[in-house]
Structures are given as structure tokens and as C-alpha cells.
Design a protein around this motif. Structure first.
Motif, short mmCIF file in Angstrom:
data_model
loop_
_atom_site.label_atom_id
_atom_site.label_comp_id
_atom_site.label_asym_id
_atom_site.label_seq_id
_atom_site.Cartn_x
_atom_site.Cartn_y
_atom_site.Cartn_z
N ALA A 163 -59.30 -13.64 -16.50
CA ALA A 163 -59.20 -13.46 -15.04
C ALA A 163 -58.59 -14.67 -14.36
N VAL A 164 -58.66 -15.83 -14.97
CA VAL A 164 -58.09 -17.02 -14.34
C VAL A 164 -56.57 -16.92 -14.28
N GLU A 165 -55.98 -16.08 -15.12
CA GLU A 165 -54.53 -15.91 -15.14
C GLU A 165 -54.06 -14.99 -14.02
N ALA A 166 -54.85 -13.98 -13.72
CA ALA A 166 -54.54 -13.04 -12.64
C ALA A 166 -55.82 -12.31 -12.27
N PRO A 167 -56.04 -12.02 -10.99
CA PRO A 167 -57.26 -11.32 -10.58
C PRO A 167 -57.41 -9.97 -11.28
N VAL A 168 -58.64 -9.62 -11.61
CA VAL A 168 -58.92 -8.39 -12.34
C VAL A 168 -59.79 -7.46 -11.51
N PRO A 169 -59.74 -6.14 -11.79
CA PRO A 169 -60.66 -5.22 -11.12
C PRO A 169 -62.11 -5.53 -11.50
N CYS A 170 -63.02 -5.04 -10.72
CA CYS A 170 -64.45 -5.23 -10.99
C CYS A 170 -65.18 -3.90 -10.88
N ILE A 171 -66.05 -3.63 -11.83
CA ILE A 171 -66.89 -2.43 -11.80
C ILE A 171 -68.33 -2.86 -11.56
#
Length: 359
Positions: free
Chosen positions: A124-132
Motif C-alpha cells: 500500500a505504500v506504493e499506491a493507495p489500495v481499496p479497503c474492505i
């Protein structure tokens, strides 16, 4: 006792104890400790504290300690007991590849927090990720966030952030409406803290089982209903979600006697928190997975929601699992199905595909 004192703003147990049991004996302290020890140390993974609580209340009753405030004292002790338990995860999931942020308060009531655990993949530090966000079931009355911890850990191991949440339970509140308030506050917290934890605030999904599936469905269908937001917890932030998966989802249609309206008069709060009543063209895509032999929440509930979604042109899926009953989802296979649906919404231009299907 430090944990008991931490819970005190919510339970009011010690306050009542002081006013009701004015001269506690050593035997009383021993009985109280047996209750707390059983729930917190000996059996922390039970779904409810009722067996040790019953023994404690029986001691108090047989020794004529409670008087006219008996019911008030029992309620406070029950609240304390439920807050002391931690519950047990439905299945063990992969470890590693993600960071854990545990016991974080997402909303406060009377100075006492409802907490969540957040699992964020290292990528996630590389690019924002979705969250569930995973929401446990239990009739809005039992279980804790650890129940779906396996789902969250599995999700994080596959590259999405995931959270599990606690919410106030019915032994401490008047109705499930307050559970809705908490679920929405959890979504707002994740969105408000998205940048800090490398989460994409435009890609928040929810999933839950049974009562948790109801909360997921109400989140999916009421993103613009301001009167369901409650009165605390990042109120300046939207609680709208972008995808949802319900496992044994109560529809609250009112069409038939199904959980939670199975006999007697319809509860006053029933229509207020009915996802079926709120379905509109701008709702989040949602998948419904249900056991064909579910006798607690009938399969027609999922079918009703699915058909209502289709009539509005919304992206939706229905999977009926033959031969399965109510709690069919305590396994990694179901977690895989949840993540698969979320990925099809969030990835490969999924949001645009979803809009196209609506059109």
C-alpha cells in the motif's frame, strides 16, 4: 480490574455496585472475580458471557444483595461481560505481508470507544489500495470483531486493506438503529484516515454475515440518508461505500415472518433500518450469498434484495449455496468470493463497467 474500570463509562457496573451492595463481603468479591476471570481469562473466546454471569447473579440473589435494582444491576453486569470477551476468529488466515493496527477507537459513546482492527498490505505504500470493512453477525447481540478476523487477514494478504469492527450490542442499546450509527461511523473513520494508512477513500467496500450482512446492506443503500448517520464520529466525512457483499442477508422487507420480525408486532425500528426500503439508483454494487437451507434468515430475503437491485439497474449478483444453512461462511472459500467481487468492482476499470451495466 483495570479493564473493568476502562469499561465503566459504558457499563456503569462499579457505580451500581457501590450504591446497591453497600457492605460487600469477601464471598461477594470472590463471586464477582469468578465471573470476570471466567470471561476475561479462562474463556475469552466465547460468544456471550451468560453462563458465568448466571452464576454470579444467582449468588447475589440467594444472598439478597440486589433488592429493587436487580434488573438494572444485571444489565450493567451483562454489558461488562460482553465487553470483556474477545471472541474467536471463524478461520485462521495467512500471516505476513501486511501491517496490523489493532484496538483503534473509531467512535466514542459516553467516553467509551468502539474499536476496529486494521490490516494494511505492505504494498500500500506504493499506491493507495481499496479497503474492505468486515462486520460480524450475531443478531446485533453477540460476537466481537475477532469473529471475522480471518476474512480481514486473508484480504490483506492478497493486497487489499481490511478492517474488522466492533459495534454496540443490544444488551446495551435500545435498538439496532444504534448499530447502524456505529457501522457508518466506522466507514467515516476509515475514509477520514485513508491517507494515513494508504487507503483509497473512493474504494471502500463492506461485507458481513447475518446481522453484519444487514449492516453491510444498509451501508450500501443509504449513503445519502443523513438521519442514519448518528451524532458522533467524523460527521464531516461521507459514509457512502462503493461495494458490498452480504452473507445470509436479512432484507427486512416486512413481507413475511422472517428474522428479526418472526412473531408479534413489527418492531418500531424495523422500517427505519430496512435496506429493502432504501434501494435507489445510486446504491453500491452488492453481491448476496445465501444458504438454500437457511432457517434463520430465509433465502427469499436475499432474492428480494437481488430483484430490487435489478429493477433499479444496479450491478448485483446472487449466489445460493445448495444444502447450506445460516452460518455457512466460516471459511476461506467465502473470503475468496468476497474479495473476488470487490476486485471486479474496483479493478480493471470495474467502476466504469458497473456504471455501464446500470445504464
Amino acid at each position: 480490574m483495570a479493564e473493568v474500570e476502562w469499561i465503566e463509562p459504558f457499563s456503569k457496573f462499579l457505580e451500581l455496585e457501590k450504591s446497591i451492595i453497600t457492605t460487600p463481603s469477601p464471598d461477594y468479591y470472590q463471586a464477582r472475580w469468578a465471573f470476570i476471570k471466567d470471561v476475561y481469562y479462562d474463556n475469552p473466546h466465547v460468544s456471550d458471557p451468560n453462563k458465568p454471569l448466571d452464576k454470579f447473579i444467582l449468588f447475589c440473589t440467594e444472598n439478597n444483595l440486589l433488592g429493587a435494582q436487580k434488573e438494572e444491576f444485571i444489565k450493567a453486569a451483562k454489558i461488562l461481560g460482553y465487553e470483556l470477551i474477545t471472541d474467536k476468529t471463524a478461520f485462521e488466515a495467512p500471516l505476513g505481508g501486511y501491517r496490523e493496527h489493532l484496538n483503534m477507537a473509531y467512535v466514542y459513546h459516553n467516553g467509551y470507544p468502539q474499536n476496529l482492527d486494521l490490516f494494511v498490505p505492505n504494498t500500500a505504500v506504493e499506491a493507495p489500495v481499496p479497503c474492505i470493512i468486515f462486520i460480524h453477525g450475531g443478531g446485533w447481540a453477540v460476537h466481537k470483531r475477532a469473529w471475522l478476523e480471518g476474512f480481514a487477514r486473508y484480504t490483506a494478504s492478497k493486497g487489499y486493506a481490511a478492517a474488522t469492527i466492533d459495534y454496540r450490542l443490544l444488551h446495551a442499546i435500545e435498538s439496532p438503529l444504534e448499530c447502524v450509527y456505529d457501522a457508518k461511523a466506522a466507514v467515516r473513520w476509515v475514509r477520514a484516515n485513508a491517507k494515513k494508512y494508504h487507503i483509497d477513500p473512493k474504494k471502500i467496500g463492506v461485507s458481513g454475515g447475518s446481522a453484519g450482512a444487514h449492516l453491510a446492506a444498509i451501508l450500501a443503500t443509504t449513503g445519502n440518508e443523513t438521519d442514519l448517520e448518528g451524532s458522533t464520529g467524523n460527521l464531516h466525512v461521507s459514509s457512502k461505500v462503493q461495494a458490498a457483499v452480504g452473507l445470509a442477508t436479512p432484507a427486512l422487507t416486512g413481507k413475511r415472518f422472517s428474522w428479526p420480525w418472526m412473531k408479534g408486532e413489527k418492531p418500531k425500528w424495523f422500517d427505519k433500518i430496512s435496506p429493502y426500503r432504501y434501494i435507489s439508483e445510486d446504491d453500491a454494487p452488492m453481491k448476496f450469498i445465501h444458504g438454500s437451507e437457511d432457517n434463520a434468515v430465509v433465502p427469499d430475503d436475499a432474492k428480494d434484495l437481488y430483484e430490487a437491485y435489478k429493477k433499479k439497474g444496479l450491478f448485483t449478483e446472487l449466489e445460493i449455496i445448495e444444502g447450506q444453512g445460516h452460518v455457512f461462511y466460516k471459511n476461506q472459500e467465502t473470503a475468496e468470493k468476497v474479495l473476488d467481487f470487490m476486485k471486479r468492482v474496483f479493478e480493471d476499470d470495474g467502476l466504469n463497467k458497473t456504471k455501464a451495466k446500470r445504464d
